[in-house]
Scaffold this active site. Structure first.
Site, short mmCIF file in Angstrom:
data_model
loop_
_atom_site.label_atom_id
_atom_site.label_comp_id
_atom_site.label_asym_id
_atom_site.label_seq_id
_atom_site.Cartn_x
_atom_site.Cartn_y
_atom_site.Cartn_z
CG HIS A 193 -1.92 -0.98 1.28
ND1 HIS A 193 -2.74 -1.38 2.23
CD2 HIS A 193 -2.19 -1.99 0.16
CE1 HIS A 193 -3.66 -2.44 1.93
NE2 HIS A 193 -3.29 -2.75 0.63
C1 LIG Z 1 0.16 -7.55 -4.82
C2 LIG Z 1 -0.73 -6.21 -4.14
C3 LIG Z 1 -1.82 -6.46 -3.43
C4 LIG Z 1 -2.46 -5.59 -3.29
N1 LIG Z 1 -3.71 -5.72 -2.40
C5 LIG Z 1 -4.65 -4.70 -2.23
C6 LIG Z 1 -5.90 -4.91 -1.95
O1 LIG Z 1 -6.28 -5.90 -1.71
N2 LIG Z 1 -6.93 -3.87 -1.78
C7 LIG Z 1 -6.40 -2.55 -2.10
O2 LIG Z 1 -7.20 -1.60 -2.08
N3 LIG Z 1 -5.20 -2.37 -2.69
C8 LIG Z 1 -4.15 -3.38 -2.71
N4 LIG Z 1 -3.21 -3.05 -3.38
C9 LIG Z 1 -2.90 -1.85 -3.47
C10 LIG Z 1 -3.45 -1.17 -4.77
O3 LIG Z 1 -3.42 -1.99 -5.73
C11 LIG Z 1 -2.41 0.25 -5.13
O4 LIG Z 1 -2.53 1.10 -4.05
C12 LIG Z 1 -3.14 1.06 -6.21
O5 LIG Z 1 -3.30 -0.04 -7.45
C13 LIG Z 1 -2.31 1.99 -6.66
O6 LIG Z 1 -2.82 2.77 -7.69
P1 LIG Z 1 -2.32 3.54 -8.58
O7 LIG Z 1 -2.85 4.51 -9.82
O8 LIG Z 1 -1.28 4.85 -7.50
O9 LIG Z 1 -0.81 3.14 -9.11
P2 LIG Z 1 -0.84 1.86 -10.12
O10 LIG Z 1 -2.14 1.08 -10.14
O11 LIG Z 1 0.37 0.96 -9.63
O12 LIG Z 1 -0.56 2.15 -11.57
C14 LIG Z 1 0.49 2.70 -12.16
C15 LIG Z 1 0.70 2.32 -13.61
O13 LIG Z 1 1.61 3.05 -14.26
C16 LIG Z 1 2.43 2.24 -14.91
N5 LIG Z 1 3.75 2.97 -15.21
C17 LIG Z 1 4.52 3.20 -14.24
N6 LIG Z 1 5.57 3.90 -14.66
C18 LIG Z 1 5.41 4.16 -15.85
C19 LIG Z 1 6.19 4.69 -16.90
N7 LIG Z 1 7.32 5.15 -16.83
N8 LIG Z 1 5.49 4.62 -18.20
C20 LIG Z 1 4.34 4.18 -18.59
N9 LIG Z 1 3.74 3.34 -17.47
C21 LIG Z 1 4.20 3.53 -16.41
C22 LIG Z 1 2.47 1.02 -14.41
O14 LIG Z 1 2.58 -0.19 -15.21
C23 LIG Z 1 0.98 1.05 -13.74
O15 LIG Z 1 0.10 0.23 -14.85
C24 LIG Z 1 -2.36 -4.13 -3.39
C25 LIG Z 1 -1.21 -3.90 -4.45
C26 LIG Z 1 -0.40 -4.97 -4.69
C27 LIG Z 1 0.72 -4.53 -5.44
#
Ligand SMILES: Cc1cc2nc3c(=O)[nH]c(=O)nc-3n(C[C@H](O)[C@H](O)[C@H](O)COP(=O)(O)OP(=O)(O)OC[C@H]3O[C@@H](n4cnc5c(N)ncnc54)[C@H](O)[C@@H]3O)c2cc1C
Ligand SMILES: *[C@@H]1O[C@H](CO)[C@@H](O)[C@H](O)[C@H]1NC(C)=O
Ligand SMILES: *[C@@H]1O[C@H](CO)[C@@H](O)[C@H](O)[C@H]1NC(C)=O
Ligand SMILES: *[C@@H]1O[C@H](CO)[C@@H](O)[C@H](O)[C@H]1NC(C)=O
Ligand SMILES: *[C@@H]1O[C@H](CO)[C@@H](O)[C@H](O)[C@H]1NC(C)=O
Length: 626
Positions: free
Chosen positions: A553
């Site tokens: 997280h």
């Molecule tokens: C194994 C795991 C289990 C989890 N379990 C839970 C759960 O049960 N419930 C819950 O609420 N949360 C859970 N989480 C946390 C939750 O999924 C994250 O907090 C949330 O997805 C974050 O969203 P975000 O949009 O900030 O980033 P992300 O969803 O990580 O999105 C970032 C995106 O940007 C892309 N990216 C990054 N850098 C670049 C670049 N330079 N060029 C192009 N693309 C790029 C990545 O590939 C990715 O697709 C979990 C996370 C993980 C990894």
């Protein structure tokens, strides 16, 4: 001949054959049927060099997918969504397989720096930090648990000067995304109906669910809607799930709109730099690599970084936005001196304990034994495979170490898993946690095989941590993973609270409900802690530091704070301080981690970001259904 054989030949015959794209397309077709008509393959678009867009969104994760959907509601806005990964597939759709996805190429595969007080006995003495590299981002790897947190978590954001982010102001955005599938919750003032993101309970009732509920009642806790009015209590996890299958951000927000003419999605495209004019301090575009090509695209209005807590912080820094002294170490010209990478917060969990029941048929491994039936049930969206990451129960409690006077604010969450590390005969969970085979043999092979299969877990999660870490560059090149100092348990109160979490689990196990199965804690001491008296606070302190891992997280590296606050990277309107045409919209802007899993918050941030952008460009948001 099958029609798809014919298509296979056509795609194989294409001039430039690309294995990844080929697999991307074909694995998608094997998603189990029946498929929702809104779902389908997102076409891949390769922009021309110097092509211009109104908005460029970096990252199609939990938040970025939402931003892309909402901005393309404005037909005259041409939007490019850039994602480093490809499509999700049949395997990632199955909720119980969530823990295994981190072992695939859908994971960026980050590691932490060696930690002094956590992950001490894990492979390489580092914590693994999985992050999604796939359309849908970490919402494809995650455990599907949908949890928003306590109202005061968001009121705290507002009290820090972040106007517009109080609970009453963000609740409409949580509800806007949501389509709650639980009949008795469809009229709840805490849930939304008709949004893109499907939320439901796993249709499967594990045999552990009932004792868990009864244990809660014995201890004086109520059985609750985990996103309802009160958090403290026991519940069944709500999940981002559509008829028993994962409903990732991509499936929810991108697939239904994949043919909007003003949306272009480029996959397998990794942004290496945000282009910023150092004189006007305005974002002008981004540079990314796709296959072996380097492509620059230009932006008319704004670049939005939704690359996640690790990606966004790293991208800003390699592009010249970060702490001046740190950037100069790498010879990066400084465009804005901002505290990027600080304020890294996370939830740490202790997942080494296993509880043994005296009956078969209660735990995950026994369920897996019935595999043909299990697979058949899954095809109809039912059965044990629909358990989100194997989780069958949640509880939120307020410990005596909580610094919140407010008794309704939890500081420990307990997640009950239908299986445990002890039952990990194939070594998959071990690889995920980074536990060595030697460790597993020493701790769990003292139990006979049958008993190991009859184990489950209840893992305490530290949801109100005080310890804060920092993310730093390793090099000026985006392809080099950053140095991540998690700094878990730097604050001694965090460790005390976690021990209280272990004690709470012991109370649950001691209830009549669980003693009906003669439930016992497995008592072989953890390596490195054998010298301490088993079950003393000192013993648990040691065990926690040996094997605690992240719940994935991570948030906070591009902290939101008003102008004038030296800790802020983005404003409450998510604009990078001092830079024009650049916003961050993902979990990295979170100023203080909510007492919940973070996906729901990331989706809410995406929704709110899109409205802030529309407002700033004079587009009415009134037509939005809230
Ligand atoms: C194994 C795991 C289990 C989890 N379990 C839970 C759960 O049960 N419930 C819950 O609420 N949360 C859970 N989480 C946390 C939750 O999924 C994250 O907090 C949330 O997805 C974050 O969203 P975000 O949009 O900030 O980033 P992300 O969803 O990580 O999105 C970032 C995106 O940007 C892309 N990216 C990054 N850098 C670049 C670049 N330079 N060029 C192009 N693309 C790029 C990545 O590939 C990715 O697709 C979990 C996370 C993980 C990894
Ligand atoms: C929702 O409906 C149920 C009955 O179906 C009722 O018991 C409950 O009070 C209603 N809740 C609200 C908030 O209207
Ligand atoms: C990329 O690789 C292909 C085949 O390997 C080659 O034909 C092409 O010229 C390369 N493109 C660039 C920009 O290097
Ligand atoms: C960054 O590293 C990658 C892989 O090591 C390399 O191909 C690329 O040329 C590097 N880029 C720069 C700007 O040094
Ligand atoms: C399990 O333990 C309970 C409590 O000791 C006992 O009543 C029950 O018969 C046991 N069940 C089995 C299958 O051994």
């Amino acid at each position: 001949m099958k029609w798809w054989f014919f298509l296979l030949f056509i795609s194989a015959g294409k001039a430039q054959f690309d294995t990844r794209r080929f697999l991307d397309y074909w694995t998608d077709l094997f998603r189990p049927l029946p498929r929702n008509p809104r779902e389908g393959f997102v076409p891949d678009y390769t922009p021309k060099n110097q092509e211009e867009f109104d908005f460029i969104i970096i990252g199609a994760g939990s938040a970025g997918s939402v931003v892309a959907n909402r901005l393309t509601e404005v037909p005259q806005w041409k939007v490019l969504l850039i994602e480093a990964g490809g499509n999700e597939n049949f395997f990632s759709d199955i909720p119980i397989f969530a823990p295994f996805l981190s072992l695939t190429g859908m994971n960026w595969g980050y590691n932490s720096m060696p930690e002094p007080r956590a992950c001490r006995d894990l492979r390489g003495k580092v914590c693994f930090l999985p992050r999604g590299r796939v359309l849908g981002g970490s919402s494809v790897l995650n455990f599907l648990i949908y949890q928003r947190g306590h109202p005061e978590d968001y009121n705290d954001w507002a009290r820090m000067g972040n106007e517009g982010w109080s609970y009453n102001e963000v609740l409409p955005y949580f509800k806007k995304s949501e389509n709650i599938g639980v009949r008795e919750l469809r009229n709840s003032s805490y849930h939304g109906v008709g949004g893109y993101l499907d939320i439901e309970y796993s249709p499967y009732h594990s045999p552990l669910e009932k004792p868990f509920k009864q244990a809660g009642e014995e201890l004086g806790y109520e059985w609750r809607d985990p996103n309802g009015e009160n958090l403290i209590g026991f519940s069944k996890p709500q999940a981002t799930m559509r008829k028993g299958r994962r409903c990732s951000s991509s499936k929810a927000f991108i697939e239904p709109i994949r043919f909007r003419p003003n949306l272009k999605v480029t996959k397998f495209s990794t942004v290496s730099k945000i282009l910023i004019d150092p004189y006007t301090k305005t974002a002008t575009g981004v540079e990314f690599t796709k296959r072996n090509m380097s492509i620059q695209v230009r932006v008319r209005r704004e670049v939005i970084s939704s690359a996640g807590t690790i990606g966004s912080a790293q991208l800003l820094m390699v592009s010249g936005i970060g702490p001046e002294d740190h950037l100069l170490e790498f010879g990066i010209p400084v465009i804005a001196d901002l505290p990027v990478g600080y304020n890294l917060q996370d939830h740490v969990t202790f997942s080494g304990n296993a509880f043994i029941v005296n009956q078969t048929g209660m735990t995950m491994n026994d369920l897996a034994a019935a595999s043909p039936f299990v697979a058949a049930a899954y095809m109809q969206g039912r059965g044990p495979l629909t358990l989100p990451g194997g989780a069958t129960g949640l509880a939120f409690v307020h410990t005596k170490y909580s610094y919140d006077v407010d008794q309704t604010r939890p500081d420990i969450e307990l997640v009950m898993g239908a299986g445990s590390l002890a039952g990990d005969a194939m070594g998959i969970l071990r690889s995920l946690l980074g536990v060595t085979d030697e460790w597993y043999r020493k701790v769990y092979q003292t139990l006979p095989f049958g008993a190991r299969m009859r184990t489950f877990s209840i893992n305490p999660v530290l949801i109100r941590p005080n310890s804060v870490g920092r993310l730093m560059l390793r090099s000026p090149n985006f392809t080099d993973h950053p140095r991540i100092h998690l700094n878990y348990f730097a604050d001694p109160n965090d460790l005390r609270t976690m021990i209280e979490g272990v004690r709470m689990v012991q109370k649950i196990i001691g209830t009549k409900a669980f003693q009906r199965y003669n439930t016992k804690l497995h008592t072989t001491p953890f390596p490195g802690c054998e010298a301490l008296l088993f079950d003393s606070d000192e013993y648990w302190e040691c065990a926690i530091m040996q094997t605690s891992i992240t719940l994935d997280h991570q948030v906070g590296t591009c902290k939101m704070a008003p102008a004038g606050d030296p800790t802020g990277v983005v404003s409450p309107r998510l604009k990078v301080h001092g830079i024009k045409g650049l916003r961050v919209a993902d979990a990295s802007i979170i100023p203080r981690i909510p007492a919940a899993h973070t996906h729901a918050a990331a989706v809410m941030i995406g929704e709110k970001a899109a409205d802030l952008i529309k407002e700033d460009w004079g587009i009415s948001t009134l037509t939005n259904k809230l």
